[in-house]
Write an enzyme that holds these catalytic residues in place. Structure first.
Site, PDB file in Angstrom:
ATOM      1  N   HIS A 189       0.797  -1.229   0.000  1.00  0.00           N
ATOM      2  CA  HIS A 189       0.000   0.000   0.000  1.00  0.00           C
ATOM      3  C   HIS A 189       0.827   1.275   0.000  1.00  0.00           C
ATOM      4  O   HIS A 189       0.361   2.328  -0.438  1.00  0.00           O
ATOM      5  CB  HIS A 189      -1.052  -0.050   1.112  1.00  0.00           C
ATOM      6  CG  HIS A 189      -2.168  -0.959   0.716  1.00  0.00           C
ATOM      7  ND1 HIS A 189      -2.236  -2.257   1.124  1.00  0.00           N
ATOM      8  CD2 HIS A 189      -3.209  -0.762  -0.135  1.00  0.00           C
ATOM      9  CE1 HIS A 189      -3.304  -2.831   0.573  1.00  0.00           C
ATOM     10  NE2 HIS A 189      -3.910  -1.946  -0.199  1.00  0.00           N
ATOM     11  N   GLU A 431     -10.689 -11.570  -4.641  1.00  0.00           N
ATOM     12  CA  GLU A 431      -9.298 -11.380  -4.219  1.00  0.00           C
ATOM     13  C   GLU A 431      -8.669 -12.615  -3.604  1.00  0.00           C
ATOM     14  O   GLU A 431      -7.511 -12.567  -3.188  1.00  0.00           O
ATOM     15  CB  GLU A 431      -9.220 -10.257  -3.166  1.00  0.00           C
ATOM     16  CG  GLU A 431      -9.878  -8.977  -3.596  1.00  0.00           C
ATOM     17  CD  GLU A 431      -9.632  -7.860  -2.615  1.00  0.00           C
ATOM     18  OE1 GLU A 431      -8.604  -7.199  -2.728  1.00  0.00           O
ATOM     19  OE2 GLU A 431     -10.473  -7.648  -1.735  1.00  0.00           O
ATOM     20  N   ASP A 455      -4.188  -8.825  -4.201  1.00  0.00           N
ATOM     21  CA  ASP A 455      -4.415  -9.840  -3.173  1.00  0.00           C
ATOM     22  C   ASP A 455      -4.571 -11.218  -3.782  1.00  0.00           C
ATOM     23  O   ASP A 455      -4.112 -12.205  -3.212  1.00  0.00           O
ATOM     24  CB  ASP A 455      -5.652  -9.483  -2.338  1.00  0.00           C
ATOM     25  CG  ASP A 455      -5.306  -8.447  -1.278  1.00  0.00           C
ATOM     26  OD1 ASP A 455      -4.282  -8.632  -0.606  1.00  0.00           O
ATOM     27  OD2 ASP A 455      -6.036  -7.447  -1.158  1.00  0.00           O
ATOM     28  N   CYS A 502      -9.167  -4.267 -11.017  1.00  0.00           N
ATOM     29  CA  CYS A 502      -8.644  -3.036 -10.427  1.00  0.00           C
ATOM     30  C   CYS A 502      -7.328  -3.241  -9.680  1.00  0.00           C
ATOM     31  O   CYS A 502      -6.813  -2.332  -9.059  1.00  0.00           O
ATOM     32  CB  CYS A 502      -9.678  -2.388  -9.512  1.00  0.00           C
ATOM     33  SG  CYS A 502     -10.192  -3.477  -8.175  1.00  0.00           S
TER      34      CYS A 502
HETATM   35  C1  PEP Z   1      -6.232  -5.743  -4.960  1.00  0.00           C
HETATM   36  O1  PEP Z   1      -6.076  -6.497  -3.993  1.00  0.00           O
HETATM   37  O2  PEP Z   1      -5.860  -6.027  -6.116  1.00  0.00           O
HETATM   38  C2  PEP Z   1      -6.871  -4.435  -4.778  1.00  0.00           C
HETATM   39  C3  PEP Z   1      -7.153  -3.679  -5.802  1.00  0.00           C
HETATM   40  O3  PEP Z   1      -7.091  -4.028  -3.495  1.00  0.00           O
HETATM   41  P1  PEP Z   1      -5.938  -3.448  -2.545  1.00  0.00           P
HETATM   42  O4  PEP Z   1      -4.709  -3.264  -3.389  1.00  0.00           O
HETATM   43  O5  PEP Z   1      -6.415  -2.180  -1.965  1.00  0.00           O
HETATM   44  O6  PEP Z   1      -5.769  -4.537  -1.535  1.00  0.00           O
HETATM   45 MG    MG Z   2      -7.087  -6.051  -2.154  1.00  0.00          MG
END
Ligand code: PEP
Ligand code: MG
Length: 586
Positions: A189, A431, A455, A502
């Site tokens: 993140h 995920e 994920d 995404c």
């Molecule tokens: C993912 O896991 O691909 C996602 C878009 O969510 P995050 O990166 O916020 O965990």
């Molecule tokens: Mg995620």
């Protein structure tokens, strides 16, 4: 000195280092002009000592009869008042004409070195206590790091072991030139935040914090994952040139890239943006994205000064949705836990945070708090084209409980005559492999899904997305991930459900043709990547994309899949920005 890490956010930055939360005692040396200034510095040091003593005594008082804790604090107090150490610090200030922070850090490092070689293990273990006392005194001298960060006298490169997004809260734009961290991976993140702020970043550098001193000059090459510490004149000249060329290329792509994303054979493709903070909408609109495919609402913690409240949520969702009209905005409910925003969640003792108290697991455990967010989303849904998305759904009973909670909130709004969009679509993120395996059972409950490859890759391959030691194994092109994407899309389409993607993979230039080929309905990427991805879509035909996707399913390794796509695009888009992994192919 050159260090190689993981390129996390594109761009080149050159500037002085600012060390955040680095445990070693290292502080920049400032030479004082006169003996008078040295006396003032000694007074500052003595005041810091008395402030820390006061803090420690307060903590000791509040501990009551906890014998062990009190013993530790008493040892810290003894250290603090040790006349030999204090005299040593004061003499360094007076004789060396140096600032107090520097004198404290060098004097205590000397003490630690002596303790470290002692035969007695009890004394060796006291090194941590010396460091603790030193850190407390220095914090009093310079103020907390957060304050220091806010008051940077010049833009700097942030260097840290790891960064929680909340640590970068309140940064003024332009203040941080780049991020450089020991920990982290392509999709951690910190990386996501760096991309959203448009700041170059290199992560997973393992031990770079041990090598950098405050105000060292750093070159951060976020394209190749390189960090150069105290570069030579030649290196500086070279990189200033590269930086200028990078800005020019970005500018050119942005200016020549308006309108919708269209494949080479003329098929319009839905290209949306992931946002973390509301101000990003402006850039998203400027780049003519087709909507917001993922609004990571947990990042609102960074801008909510008054804490959790429905009014703030509502106003933000409303504003974002109205600014985006008529385009859709997929608001994802909180995804706290894992590697972000763990403060206040009581998760300190979790052995595996990514397998622990995270996302909707927390929401269902704290329904009152969660309802605040759900109410705000629903209320905003009358003003914009809002869809709601739940992250990390793994169990069907969990999904049922989420939908029940949403119904409860809807009923409450209805009973009070508060309007909301009764037709608001509700979806989930896919995920985890479990979600893929039972997706046929889940689909009847939802209107759409979005694939979270960050994920999905981590949970499929059992590779922590933020751990540099296993970053080589983290690969969204692994056949196990590609095959799941293929399965998800086929299942969704067989039931007439929309499926977007995404995760960061959607913004990887080499993944774009494959994902189009698998048939996803939308790609949602960091706003700063939209021009590159749009250009990439423009050099791919749907037939070639389909062929590559089918072929990829029988290829043994991720690297070979990349090579397949690379050989297709390299002639068509030579200026494409590829990272270190991809350079290996050329
Ligand atoms: C993912 O896991 O691909 C996602 C878009 O969510 P995050 O990166 O916020 O965990
Ligand atoms: Mg995620």
């Amino acid at each position: 000195m050159l260090f190689k890490g993981i390129p996390a956010s594109h761009g080149i930055a050159i500037g002085p280092a600012f060390l955040l939360k680095v445990e070693e005692l290292r502080h920049a040396r400032r030479t004082l002009d006169s003996d008078h200034e040295a006396e003032l510095e000694v007074l500052r040091f003595q005041k810091a000592i008395s402030d820390v003593r006061h803090d420690l005594e307060n903590i000791a008082d509040s501990m009551g009869n906890v014998v062990e804790g009190r013993q530790i604090l008493e040892f810290l107090l003894l250290l603090l008042q040790d006349p030999t150490i204090n005299k040593e610090v004061e003499s360094r200030i007076r004789c060396g004409l140096v600032n107090a922070e520097y004198a404290v850090s060098t004097a205590l490092r000397g003490v630690m070195d002596k303790f470290e070689v002692m035969a007695d293990p009890y004394i060796r273990e006291r090194v941590a206590d010396v460091r603790d006392v030193g850190r407390r005194v220095i914090e009093k001298l310079i103020g907390t790091e957060k304050e220091a960060l806010k008051n940077l006298d010049q833009p700097a490169v942030l260097v840290a072991k790891d960064l929680d997004p909340s640590e970068t809260a309140g940064l003024k734009p332009g203040q941080v030139l780049a991020f450089v961290t020991d920990m982290g991976g392509r999709t951690s993140h910190t990386t996501i935040l760096a991309r959203s702020l448009g700041i170059p970043a290199v992560v997973g550098l393992q031990k770079i914090t041990a090598e950098i001193n405050p105000r060292d000059i750093l070159i951060v090459d976020g394209i190749h994952g390189h960090v150069i510490v105290n570069p030579t004149k030649k290196e500086l000249k070279y990189y200033r040139n590269v930086r200028n060329r990078f800005f020019e290329a970005e500018d050119l792509i942005q200016r020549n890239n308006p309108g919708p994303a269209v494949t080479e054979d003329g098929v319009e493709f839905e290209l949306a943006a992931n946002i973390e903070l509301p101000h990003e909408v402006e850039l998203v609109n400027k780049l003519e994205a087709d909507g917001i495919g993922l609004f990571r609402t947990e990042f609102l913690r960074l801008v909510q000064e008054k804490g959790e409240n429905e009014k703030d949520h509502y106003e933000i969702y409303n504003k974002v949705a109205v600014q985006m009209l008529p385009k859709p905005v997929i608001i994802r409910t909180y995804d706290m836990g894992g590697d972000k925003f763990r403060t206040g969640l009581d998760t300190d003792d979790e052995a595996n945070p990514f397998l622990g108290y995270r996302a909707v697991r927390i929401g269902l455990d704290r329904p009152e708090e969660f309802s605040i967010q759900l109410r705000a989303i629903l209320r905003a849904s009358v003003h914009g084209n809002i869809k709601l998305m739940f992250p990390m759904v793994t169990h069907i009973e969990q999904l049922r409980r989420l939908l029940d909670l949403l119904d409860l909130v809807k009923n409450d709004l209805r009973s009070r005559g508060v309007p909301f969009n009764e037709e608001m679509q509700v979806g989930i993120m896919v995920e985890t492999p479990a979600t893929v395996i039972v997706l046929d059972l889940i689909l009847p409950y939802v209107d759409f899904v979005s694939i979270g490859t960050n994920d999905l890759t981590q949970y499929t391959l059992a590779v922590d997305r933020g751990n540099p030691k296993v970053a080589d194994l983290y690969d969204s092109f692994h056949p196990a991930v590609l095959r799941q994407i293929d399965t998800i899309v086929k299942l969704c389409h067989s039931r007439d459900k929309w499926v977007g993607i995404c995760g960061s993979m959607a913004g990887d230039p080499l993944a774009v043709p494959l994902l189009i080929g698998f048939g996803v309905n939308e790609l949602s990427v960091a706003p700063t990547l939209i021009p590159d991805v749009k250009k990439m879509i423009g050099v791919v035909t749907t037939t070639a994309a389909r062929e590559m996707a089918v072929k990829s399913l029988s290829i043994e390794t991720g690297l070979r899949v990349r090579a397949l796509v690379h050989s297709y695009v390299v002639g068509k888009y030579p200026e494409i920005l590829l990272d270190e992994n991809d350079w290996r192919l050329t």
